[in-house]
Design an enzyme around this catalytic site. Structure first.
Site, PDB file in Angstrom:
ATOM      1  N   SER A 109       7.277  -7.054   0.243  1.00 46.14           N
ATOM      2  CA  SER A 109       6.101  -6.253  -0.122  1.00 46.14           C
ATOM      3  C   SER A 109       5.054  -6.198   0.983  1.00 46.14           C
ATOM      4  CB  SER A 109       5.473  -6.789  -1.413  1.00 46.14           C
ATOM      5  OG  SER A 109       4.819  -8.012  -1.153  1.00 46.14           O
ATOM      6  N   LYS A 140      -0.941 -10.923  -0.537  1.00 44.36           N
ATOM      7  CA  LYS A 140      -1.433  -9.539  -0.603  1.00 44.36           C
ATOM      8  C   LYS A 140      -2.561  -9.335   0.400  1.00 44.36           C
ATOM      9  CE  LYS A 140       0.805  -8.370  -4.452  1.00 44.36           C
ATOM     10  NZ  LYS A 140       1.751  -7.294  -4.568  1.00 44.36           N
TER      11      LYS A 140
END
Lengths: 425, 141
Positions: free
Chosen positions: B61, B98
């Protein structure tokens, strides 16, 4: 600066082992955690929220059901993790205070003499350690080490009111703490001393602070005299009082399972001797005698019981692991009796001396100098590449008798193949 | 691509002598006076600091930010996370890697891969920042 009175801080990690386990397991932030002793024997650490349900020292096999009922998670002790986290905590503290003394794996004394606002610094230390390591600490500040311990104890007891930092340099606050602390909570007062003091009508820390130091010294020891003086505000213990080298070194461990065969027991003895001799060389001592003992379980009535040990003189004072191991494994042959189920072995190094300190007759042999050289290379290699990288051949790398540690967490900070895994999904 | 050569690297922060060759008697090494300090990756990445940790990345990701599956991430807990930092966020106690995005009152955890939608932090969500990723290390063999 040297004119200002002494101020000591004691920084102590809260439920250290349990806190370490939580750093890399955020999912356990609100789950009670306990940590078990070697071989998963009994409870040696509890998170704050596990304390109401589990006592220290409770045997694991007896409380499995209780743990499950309360949703408490148990871990085998992971000393690689705790050791690394301890070093991190201690270096953060050291970077913030004028001088510090690491007192144990989870406690450090700091010299705060001359610091303008010790309590403010205490709060900064607490915040910084939490931020850098995720480990919560409590800070006690006072005029003496013994009082700093007591202040720390109070900080923990009254966590909500104090925010984990208590400064009792002020005599009014100090006296309040002394009056409200049982004497058994004082640093260095054990159960037996508590009974002695009780008989003298000394119940609280304040009673001890007011007791006559000379009477205490005559009746008991200089140690308790110093404790009383320290409680009354006279600093008797400095930072970093050097510990004298140990007079004996012991390495004993219970096997992960019962053992019946001599060769495996010899391996265990060789392994314990490797560790004991590392400790011996770390304090730069030589040893003249060793004692090796083995025993069966002593509490199971259905098993035959046997325990025996033997003391062996060495040909000369030595720190050479090869000579020590040879002597120890020969010694264990002499006490081993077939037909028993052994549970534990112990190696003790006795009659320690410093090189050059012992006197012997002129013709007695001494340790050859190349032995000393080989040992220092051995220690260097093992320091750099990890314990056990270089070892005598009788020490196996993954023995059958190794400790039971079935609930061990990863070595998150010390093994490349066990790092914390972060999901990018 | 341009690059500059940093010099020899010593693994593990251990000082390796730059000149360890034998010198013939009577002929001093002309390099001996020019030995400078050694370069250490430990120092470059600061991984010996008490507030720095290594983590292993799994998943794709963050590949838009150059962080791939199997990479090592260097995580600094002492840095205050700000908008734009790549962080290890604990969202409801689950660790996630993230990019932290602060837009007005919104706190958004962004992935760097179109396959993964942004995650808005809502009322009732619990967010803590475990640490800030300062570098990542990838093996090319």
């Amino acid at each position: 600066m040297s004119e200002s009175p002494p101020v000591f801080g004691l920084i102590d990690c809260n439920s250290f082992y349990a806190s370490c386990e939580r750093v890399f397991r955020p999912d356990l932030a609100k789950v009670p955690v306990v940590v078990l002793s070697n071989n998963d024997g009994c409870v040696i650490a509890r998170s704050y929220d596990a304390k109401p349900f589990v006592r220290m020292g409770e045997p694991y096999f007896q409380i499995k059901d209780k743990l499950r009922r309360h949703g408490i998670v148990a871990f085998s002790s992971n000393y690689a993790l705790y050791g690394d986290m301890s070093q991190r905590v201690m270096s953060v503290i050291e970077s913030m205070v004028p001088a510090a003394e690491v007192y144990s794996i989870d406690e450090s004394f700091a010299d705060l003499r001359g610091v303008p606002n010790p309590e403010g610094l205490g709060r900064k230390i607490r915040a910084q350690v939490l931020r850098c390591t995720g480990i919560p600490v409590g800070v006690g500040i006072a005029r003496t080490k013994t009082l700093a311990k007591l202040a720390n104890h109070t900080a923990k007891r009254l966590q909500a009111q104090t925010g984990g930092v208590v400064d009792i340099c002020d005599t009014f606050k100090r006296d309040w703490v002394l009056r409200n602390t049982d004497v058994s909570e004082v640093w260095g007062v054990g159960r037996r001393m508590k009974a002695n003091l009780d008989a003298m009508g000394i119940k609280t820390a304040m009673d001890l602070a007011k007791a006559d130091p000379w009477t205490l010294r005559k009746k008991f020891s200089v140690v308790i005299e110093k404790t009383a003086r320290e409680l009354a505000g006279t600093s008797c213990l400095e930072l970093d009082e050097p510990n004298p080298p140990k007079q004996e070194i012991c390495c004993s461990r219970a096997f992960g399972q019962r053992m019946t065969e001599l060769p495996a027991i010899k391996e265990a003895v060789a392994t314990y001797m490797m560790r004991a001799s590392e400790k011996l060389r770390a304090q730069h001592s030589l040893c003249k005698k060793i004692r090796v003992s083995i025993r069966t379980g002593m509490f199971n009535p259905t098993e035959a019981q046997y325990a025996n040990g033997v003391v062996v003189d060495l040909p000369y004072p030595t720190d050479d692991v090869r000579l020590l191991t040879k002597t120890a494994t020969e010694a264990v042959e002499r006490v081993f009796r077939p037909g028993y189920r052994y549970s534990k072995a112990e190696v003790m190094l006795l009659n320690l001396c410093q090189p050059g300190e012992y006197t012997d007759d002129l013709f007695a042999s001494t340790q050859p100098t190349d032995s000393t050289k080989v040992m220092s290379v051995l220690d260097e290699i093992n320091n750099r590449w990890g314990r056990g990288t270089l070892r005598v051949a009788s020490v196996p790398s993954s023995p059958e008798w190794a400790m039971r540690r079935s609930l061990m967490s990863q070595s998150y900070t010390t093994k490349l193949d066990q790092l914390w895994r972060i999901n990018c999904t | 691509m341009s690059y500059s050569i940093l010099g020899p690297l010593a693994a593990g922060g251990v000082a390796l002598p730059l000149c360890s060759f034998r010198v013939p008697a009577g002929f001093p090494s002309p390099a001996a006076d020019h030995i400078e300090q050694q370069i250490s990756l430990d120092e470059v990445l600061n991984i010996r600091a008490p507030h720095v940790y290594l983590a292993s990345i799994s998943g794709d990701s963050m590949q838009g930010a150059g962080i791939f599956d199997g990479d090592l991430a260097v995580v600094d807990r002492s840095i205050e996370a700000v908008h734009g930092h790549i962080v290890i966020a604990l969202l409801n106690n689950e660790p996630l890697c993230k990019r932290l995005c602060l837009r007005g009152k919104d706190v958004i955890l962004l992935s760097e891969n179109p396959k993964y939608p942004p995650r808005y932090v809502m009322d009732g969500d619990e967010l803590a920042i475990w640490g800030v990723i300062t570098s990542s290390v990838r093996s090319h063999v």
